[in-house]
Scaffold this motif. Sequence first.
Motif, short mmCIF file in Angstrom:
data_model
loop_
_atom_site.label_atom_id
_atom_site.label_comp_id
_atom_site.label_asym_id
_atom_site.label_seq_id
_atom_site.Cartn_x
_atom_site.Cartn_y
_atom_site.Cartn_z
N VAL A 127 1.31 3.59 18.43
CA VAL A 127 0.32 2.56 18.71
C VAL A 127 -0.83 2.74 17.73
O VAL A 127 -1.43 3.82 17.66
N ILE A 128 -1.13 1.70 16.97
CA ILE A 128 -2.13 1.78 15.91
C ILE A 128 -3.27 0.82 16.22
O ILE A 128 -3.04 -0.39 16.36
N ALA A 129 -4.47 1.35 16.32
CA ALA A 129 -5.65 0.55 16.67
C ALA A 129 -6.26 -0.11 15.43
O ALA A 129 -5.97 0.27 14.30
N ASP A 130 -7.12 -1.11 15.68
CA ASP A 130 -7.88 -1.79 14.61
C ASP A 130 -6.96 -2.31 13.51
O ASP A 130 -7.22 -2.12 12.31
N ALA A 131 -5.90 -2.99 13.91
CA ALA A 131 -4.90 -3.44 12.95
C ALA A 131 -5.46 -4.40 11.91
O ALA A 131 -4.98 -4.45 10.78
N ARG A 132 -6.47 -5.18 12.27
CA ARG A 132 -7.01 -6.16 11.32
C ARG A 132 -7.74 -5.52 10.15
O ARG A 132 -7.95 -6.17 9.11
N THR A 133 -8.13 -4.25 10.31
CA THR A 133 -8.88 -3.59 9.24
C THR A 133 -8.28 -2.25 8.81
O THR A 133 -8.67 -1.71 7.78
N ALA A 134 -7.36 -1.69 9.57
CA ALA A 134 -6.81 -0.36 9.28
C ALA A 134 -6.16 -0.34 7.90
O ALA A 134 -5.51 -1.30 7.48
N ASP A 135 -6.32 0.78 7.20
CA ASP A 135 -5.77 0.90 5.86
C ASP A 135 -5.56 2.38 5.53
O ASP A 135 -6.34 3.24 5.93
N GLY A 136 -4.48 2.66 4.83
CA GLY A 136 -4.22 4.04 4.40
C GLY A 136 -3.62 4.89 5.51
O GLY A 136 -2.91 4.40 6.38
N ASN A 137 -3.91 6.19 5.47
CA ASN A 137 -3.42 7.11 6.49
C ASN A 137 -4.15 6.86 7.80
O ASN A 137 -5.38 6.90 7.84
N VAL A 138 -3.41 6.61 8.86
CA VAL A 138 -4.00 6.27 10.16
C VAL A 138 -3.36 7.13 11.24
O VAL A 138 -2.13 7.21 11.34
N VAL A 139 -4.20 7.76 12.05
CA VAL A 139 -3.71 8.53 13.20
C VAL A 139 -3.48 7.56 14.35
O VAL A 139 -4.42 6.91 14.81
N PRO A 140 -2.26 7.42 14.85
CA PRO A 140 -2.02 6.52 15.98
C PRO A 140 -2.81 6.94 17.20
O PRO A 140 -3.04 8.13 17.44
N THR A 141 -3.23 5.96 17.99
CA THR A 141 -3.94 6.27 19.23
C THR A 141 -2.99 6.76 20.31
O THR A 141 -3.42 7.38 21.28
N ARG A 142 -1.70 6.47 20.12
CA ARG A 142 -0.70 6.97 21.05
C ARG A 142 0.63 7.13 20.33
O ARG A 142 1.03 6.27 19.55
N VAL A 143 1.30 8.25 20.61
CA VAL A 143 2.64 8.51 20.08
C VAL A 143 3.53 8.88 21.26
O VAL A 143 3.20 9.78 22.04
N ILE A 144 4.65 8.18 21.41
CA ILE A 144 5.63 8.51 22.46
C ILE A 144 6.91 8.96 21.77
O ILE A 144 7.48 8.24 20.95
#
Length: 233
Positions: A127-144
Motif C-alpha cells: 500500500v503506497i500513500a500520496d500516489a499523486r505526488t510520490a516519486d522515487g524510493n517509497v516505503v509502503p505504509t503497509r506490506v502484507i
Amino acid sequence: REVAAVALRDARVSVFGASASGDVAPVATTALAAQPWDLFYDAAGDVLYVALVNGEVAIFDGYVAAGFGASGLSRNIAPVDGAGTKISVNLHGIDYDYASDKLVVTDVGAANAAASPSFAADGSIYVIADARTADGNVVPTRVIEGPLSRLGNPVDAILDGPDLRVAEKANDLLLVFRGVLNGPSGDAAPDLAVTSNKPESLAFEPAWEDVIDTSDLDDPSYGVRALAVVSNP
C-alpha cells in the motif's frame, strides 16, 4: 477521453479509442523501461499508473493532455524498506483509491518453481500513500506477506471500497483482504479464501449482486458487485 490498454508482450502501453473494434491500430503507444503487467488510469486527474515486472510503478502525469506520455516518464515508484533497500520484485496487479490517494500493488516475487522453490509463498501486497505526488524510493505504509497471507503469485487485484480482491494463481485461490488500505504490516491472513482454478485476471461487472455464486459468500457485506474471473489453467 481515450482508454489505455496494456500490451503485455512489449515494453509499452498501447492506447485505443473507447469505441474501437476489430483489427485497428492504436491511437498511440508509450514506451516503458520494462514489461507492464497491469495499469490504472485516473481519468479525473489524467494520470496513468503502470505496474512493471521489474518491481516498479511507472507514472505519467497529464497522460492524455501531454500526448500520451510523449515527453516521457513523469515519476517512478520503487517500494523499499526503512533502510532504502528495494523490496519489490515483479509487480502485477494495481489499483487506486481516490479518497485516500493510495495505490495498492501486488508482487508475485518468483514467477514459477524454476525461478524459486518458494514461488507459491513469496507474494506481497504493498500500500503506497500520496500516489499523486510520490516519486522515487517509497516505503509502503503497509506490506502484507508471509505464509498466513496465502500469497504466492497474486497476479491481479482490484479494490472494492476498502477491501482488496486478489487473484492468487499459484495457490488456486480468490482472496479478500478487508480494510487493506490501513493496518499494520506483517503476515495477515485473508478474510476470505475461495478455491478457483488458476485465476489470472479480475474485473467488476456493472451489476449489484452477489460477488460469486458460492455459499461461502452469503455474507451480504460481500455482495456488492458481480466479480468476473478469467482463468488460465
